[in-house]
Design a protein around this motif. Structure first.
Motif, PDB file in Angstrom:
ATOM      1  N   VAL A  72       0.793  -1.256   0.019  1.00 25.36           N
ATOM      2  CA  VAL A  72       0.079  -0.021  -0.078  1.00 25.36           C
ATOM      3  C   VAL A  72       0.847   1.066  -0.044  1.00 25.36           C
ATOM      4  O   VAL A  72       0.528   2.461  -0.312  1.00 25.36           O
ATOM      5  N   ILE A  73       1.981   0.857   0.356  1.00 25.55           N
ATOM      6  CA  ILE A  73       2.860   2.185   0.466  1.00 25.55           C
ATOM      7  C   ILE A  73       3.238   2.841  -0.908  1.00 25.55           C
ATOM      8  O   ILE A  73       3.061   4.355  -1.124  1.00 25.55           O
ATOM      9  N   GLY A  74       3.562   2.103  -1.891  1.00 27.63           N
ATOM     10  CA  GLY A  74       3.476   2.623  -3.235  1.00 27.63           C
ATOM     11  C   GLY A  74       2.576   3.101  -4.141  1.00 27.63           C
ATOM     12  O   GLY A  74       2.593   3.826  -4.716  1.00 27.63           O
ATOM     13  N   LYS A  75       1.506   2.223  -3.412  1.00 27.66           N
ATOM     14  CA  LYS A  75       0.044   2.742  -4.248  1.00 27.66           C
ATOM     15  C   LYS A  75      -0.492   4.105  -3.654  1.00 27.66           C
ATOM     16  O   LYS A  75      -1.213   4.712  -4.428  1.00 27.66           O
ATOM     17  N   SER A  76      -0.140   4.417  -2.545  1.00 26.29           N
ATOM     18  CA  SER A  76      -0.819   5.489  -1.898  1.00 26.29           C
ATOM     19  C   SER A  76      -0.587   7.029  -2.347  1.00 26.29           C
ATOM     20  O   SER A  76      -1.323   7.847  -2.571  1.00 26.29           O
ATOM     21  N   GLY A  77       0.905   7.053  -3.111  1.00 22.38           N
ATOM     22  CA  GLY A  77       1.221   8.292  -3.671  1.00 22.38           C
ATOM     23  C   GLY A  77       1.289   9.331  -2.665  1.00 22.38           C
ATOM     24  O   GLY A  77       1.628  10.378  -3.030  1.00 22.38           O
ATOM     25  N   LEU A  78       1.483   8.983  -1.459  1.00 23.23           N
ATOM     26  CA  LEU A  78       1.606   9.877  -0.495  1.00 23.23           C
ATOM     27  C   LEU A  78       2.923  10.239  -0.102  1.00 23.23           C
ATOM     28  O   LEU A  78       4.039   9.557   0.013  1.00 23.23           O
ATOM     29  N   ARG A  79       3.483  11.707  -0.042  1.00 18.85           N
ATOM     30  CA  ARG A  79       4.752  12.104   0.110  1.00 18.85           C
ATOM     31  C   ARG A  79       4.734  12.971   1.602  1.00 18.85           C
ATOM     32  O   ARG A  79       3.936  13.728   1.696  1.00 18.85           O
ATOM     33  N   GLY A  80       5.824  12.597   2.208  1.00 18.04           N
ATOM     34  CA  GLY A  80       6.014  13.306   3.567  1.00 18.04           C
ATOM     35  C   GLY A  80       5.486  12.390   4.596  1.00 18.04           C
ATOM     36  O   GLY A  80       5.354  12.878   5.444  1.00 18.04           O
ATOM     37  N   ALA A  81       4.909  11.366   4.416  1.00 23.29           N
ATOM     38  CA  ALA A  81       4.310  10.666   5.547  1.00 23.29           C
ATOM     39  C   ALA A  81       5.321   9.492   5.767  1.00 23.29           C
ATOM     40  O   ALA A  81       5.960   8.988   4.998  1.00 23.29           O
ATOM     41  N   ARG A  82       5.096   9.147   7.316  1.00 18.71           N
ATOM     42  CA  ARG A  82       6.206   8.016   7.375  1.00 18.71           C
ATOM     43  C   ARG A  82       5.372   6.909   7.760  1.00 18.71           C
ATOM     44  O   ARG A  82       4.154   6.814   7.671  1.00 18.71           O
ATOM     45  N   TRP A  83       5.809   5.657   7.516  1.00 13.52           N
ATOM     46  CA  TRP A  83       5.191   4.369   7.360  1.00 13.52           C
ATOM     47  C   TRP A  83       5.527   3.259   8.254  1.00 13.52           C
ATOM     48  O   TRP A  83       6.974   3.236   8.707  1.00 13.52           O
ATOM     49  N   LEU A  84       4.689   2.604   8.841  1.00 11.37           N
ATOM     50  CA  LEU A  84       4.978   1.449   9.704  1.00 11.37           C
ATOM     51  C   LEU A  84       4.229   0.164   9.036  1.00 11.37           C
ATOM     52  O   LEU A  84       2.920   0.261   9.126  1.00 11.37           O
ATOM     53  N   VAL A  85       4.859  -0.954   8.561  1.00 11.80           N
ATOM     54  CA  VAL A  85       4.381  -2.043   8.291  1.00 11.80           C
ATOM     55  C   VAL A  85       4.144  -3.182   9.439  1.00 11.80           C
ATOM     56  O   VAL A  85       5.077  -3.603   9.959  1.00 11.80           O
ATOM     57  N   GLY A  86       2.983  -3.261   9.700  1.00 17.36           N
ATOM     58  CA  GLY A  86       2.616  -4.357  10.915  1.00 17.36           C
ATOM     59  C   GLY A  86       1.090  -4.159  11.361  1.00 17.36           C
ATOM     60  O   GLY A  86       0.212  -3.613  10.804  1.00 17.36           O
ATOM     61  N   ASP A  87       0.831  -5.146  12.231  1.00 18.92           N
ATOM     62  CA  ASP A  87      -0.378  -5.437  12.738  1.00 18.92           C
ATOM     63  C   ASP A  87      -0.691  -4.446  13.903  1.00 18.92           C
ATOM     64  O   ASP A  87      -0.233  -4.608  14.933  1.00 18.92           O
ATOM     65  N   ALA A  88      -1.572  -3.550  13.791  1.00 22.87           N
ATOM     66  CA  ALA A  88      -1.941  -2.368  14.697  1.00 22.87           C
ATOM     67  C   ALA A  88      -2.694  -2.841  15.977  1.00 22.87           C
ATOM     68  O   ALA A  88      -2.783  -2.244  17.074  1.00 22.87           O
ATOM     69  N   CYS A  89      -3.038  -4.196  15.902  1.00 30.73           N
ATOM     70  CA  CYS A  89      -3.572  -4.940  17.085  1.00 30.73           C
ATOM     71  C   CYS A  89      -2.778  -5.254  18.013  1.00 30.73           C
ATOM     72  O   CYS A  89      -3.046  -5.811  19.149  1.00 30.73           O
ATOM     73  N   GLU A  90      -1.460  -5.351  17.788  1.00 26.77           N
ATOM     74  CA  GLU A  90      -0.264  -5.950  18.430  1.00 26.77           C
ATOM     75  C   GLU A  90       0.222  -4.777  19.149  1.00 26.77           C
ATOM     76  O   GLU A  90       0.827  -3.944  18.548  1.00 26.77           O
ATOM     77  N   ILE A  91       0.465  -5.136  20.455  1.00 24.82           N
ATOM     78  CA  ILE A  91       1.067  -3.993  21.301  1.00 24.82           C
ATOM     79  C   ILE A  91       2.217  -4.010  20.794  1.00 24.82           C
ATOM     80  O   ILE A  91       3.047  -2.631  20.808  1.00 24.82           O
ATOM     81  N   SER A  92       3.206  -4.563  20.173  1.00 26.01           N
ATOM     82  CA  SER A  92       4.744  -4.641  19.759  1.00 26.01           C
ATOM     83  C   SER A  92       4.596  -3.652  18.725  1.00 26.01           C
ATOM     84  O   SER A  92       5.494  -2.674  18.591  1.00 26.01           O
TER      85      SER A  92
END
Length: 220
Positions: free
Chosen positions: A35-55
């Motif tokens: 989704v990072i490449g498809k988003s076309g967003l510039r200037g945002a930071r990304w984190l790939v992971g499951d947000a339901c996980e505390i880690s």
């Protein structure tokens, strides 16, 4: 302001695009790296992971966020993320997307949701606002169901026409915050005279809505 958006689908990316345009710092969390490449967003930071996980949320340093927006297409995920943001990381403001209107009742402070955005309900309200002249229409629910933003369009035969704002005995828990007249917003003053076609916007408690509706629709 640092905003963390969970879910980088069409909704999440649209929100991110608007916030970036307003100069906010953005972190998006999504389990799909593509989704990072498809988003076309510039200037945002990304984190790939499951947000339901505390880690994952710890890696995101969620405690530094001013606002967490749970914008996935899964209500269960949005509730869990909101709850974790509040209880585990002390985030000051959470916004949760409601996908299924049947789940709307769960999106409150008991699940850590400060503001619930129910898209189907909002669209219904906007449709009603466009056609229901002379009736009070709830546009948004605020503060986890305690208050609301409501709108009333003054009909041509209304008893309100000609009255000044200061002469009207508004319900105690309903405040007139804006008048839209000829497509121009007006900040209400006590001397403003109400006219036919005025769109009146109120912040009101849910309990005060009935009294406001009676006042506005009364014939005398």
């Amino acid at each position: 302001m640092l905003v963390v958006i969970v879910g980088a689908g069409s909704v999440g990316c649209s929100i991110a695009r608007e916030l970036l345009a307003h100069g906010h710092e953005l972190l998006l969390i999504d389990p799909k790296p593509e989704v990072i490449g498809k988003s076309g967003l510039r200037g945002a930071r990304w984190l790939v992971g499951d947000a339901c996980e505390i880690s994952t949320l710890r890696e995101a340093k969620l405690e530094q966020a001013d606002v967490v927006v749970s914008a996935t297409g899964d209500d269960k995920v949005n509730l869990v993320v909101s709850l974790l943001a509040k209880t585990e990381f002390g985030v000051g403001r959470t916004v949760g997307r409601v996908n299924n209107p049947k789940n709307d009742w769960m999106f409150d402070d008991s699940w850590g949701v400060d503001v619930a955005v129910n898209t189907p309900r909002l669209m219904t309200a906007l449709v009603e606002e466009a056609v229901e002249i002379g009736d009070l229409v709830r546009l948004l629910t605020l503060q986890t169901g305690v208050a609301s933003l409501v709108e009333f369009t003054v009909p041509a035969e209304s008893h309100m026409i000609g009255l000044t704002v200061g002469k009207v005995e508004w319900p105690q828990d309903a405040t007139l915050v804006a008048i839209l007249r000829d497509e121009a917003p007006i900040t209400p003053s006590s001397d403003d005279v109400l006219e036919a076609g005025d769109e009146l916007f109120f912040i009101s408690t849910i309990a005060a809505e009935d009294g406001l509706r009676m006042l506005l629709s009364s014939e005398s």
